[in-house]
Scaffold this active site. Sequence first.
Site, PDB file in Angstrom:
ATOM      1  N   PHE A 185       0.816  -1.230   0.000  1.00 30.48           N
ATOM      2  CA  PHE A 185       0.000   0.000   0.000  1.00 30.48           C
ATOM      3  C   PHE A 185       0.843   1.272   0.000  1.00 30.48           C
ATOM      4  CE2 PHE A 185      -2.275  -3.382   2.308  1.00 30.48           C
ATOM      5  CZ  PHE A 185      -3.224  -3.656   1.335  1.00 30.48           C
ATOM      6  N   ARG A 186       2.039   1.203  -0.547  1.00 26.68           N
ATOM      7  CA  ARG A 186       2.961   2.341  -0.636  1.00 26.68           C
ATOM      8  C   ARG A 186       3.365   2.895   0.730  1.00 26.68           C
ATOM      9  NH1 ARG A 186       3.365   3.033  -5.918  1.00 26.68           N
ATOM     10  NH2 ARG A 186       1.563   2.537  -7.192  1.00 26.68           N
ATOM     11  N   HIS A 187       3.289   2.047   1.747  1.00 25.61           N
ATOM     12  CA  HIS A 187       3.762   2.473   3.073  1.00 25.61           C
ATOM     13  C   HIS A 187       5.239   2.079   3.169  1.00 25.61           C
ATOM     14  CE1 HIS A 187      -0.596   2.133   4.854  1.00 25.61           C
ATOM     15  NE2 HIS A 187      -0.524   2.848   3.736  1.00 25.61           N
ATOM     16  N   HIS A 188       6.015   2.571   2.210  1.00 23.88           N
ATOM     17  CA  HIS A 188       7.394   2.091   2.079  1.00 23.88           C
ATOM     18  C   HIS A 188       8.275   2.558   3.230  1.00 23.88           C
ATOM     19  CE1 HIS A 188       5.807   1.347  -1.812  1.00 23.88           C
ATOM     20  NE2 HIS A 188       5.905   2.603  -2.242  1.00 23.88           N
TER      21      HIS A 188
END
Length: 207
Positions: A185-188
């Site tokens: 979820f692009r919570h990189h």
Amino acid sequence: MTQRLRKLYGSLDIVSIMDPIALFLEWFAEARARETSDATAVALATADATGRPAVRMVLLKQADARGFVFYTNLESPKVADLRVNPQAELCFHWPVMERQVRISGRVEPVSEAEADAYFATRPRLSQLGAWASKQSRPMAGRFELEQAVAKAGLRFAVGTVPRPRHWSGLRVVPRTLEFWHQRPFRHHDRQRFTREGEGWRHEWLFP
Ligand SMILES: Cc1cc2nc3c(=O)[nH]c(=O)nc-3n(C[C@H](O)[C@H](O)[C@H](O)COP(=O)(O)O)c2cc1C
């Protein structure tokens, strides 16, 4: 404690968290083992005196606390850029591992002895190529390159091929290193290390 930190930061190695070079070497070793394309390939960005950027791939040949080394033709446009503006950035992308590493800093020449030692390990045809190629200058066609390689072959028919003076290594001495690791979820994860005196300042960045 380490166990708890490992849980918090997942795959990031907490033991090496304050040493970005150790962290790089760990990721690099993993990339060399797991990536399906050449993990040593890295984009090198430079800019000329007017600020105009240029980017191209090179191969990383050495990495340690002193910096990150690639080899090239010293008469090439990338080196012309670096002569007027010795700042560069390297960007690795390791898609299997879903990781990116950016390294920026000042570029310095490697020592003559270091360049000679590396040149001596190259295949003979690559050594002749270093003599033959006027990197990035126009040529009449492939034939001109093949002719130049053949000429170099005749010139150095006996014995070892010496390193041409116009071919050597450059070392990016890191000022910052940024490690990016893809998360769902692009919570990189993104962390940046900036040189501070003898050590490093560490920051987490929003992805
Ligand atoms: C995967 C890959 C690796 C490369 N490795 C090097 C290298 O180590 N050194 C080099 O001079 N050029 C290398 N090249 C070629 C450069 O990308 C570039 O075409 C060349 O160095 C000329 O760049 P310049 O005109 O900006 O100086 C590589 C190209 C690719 C695609």
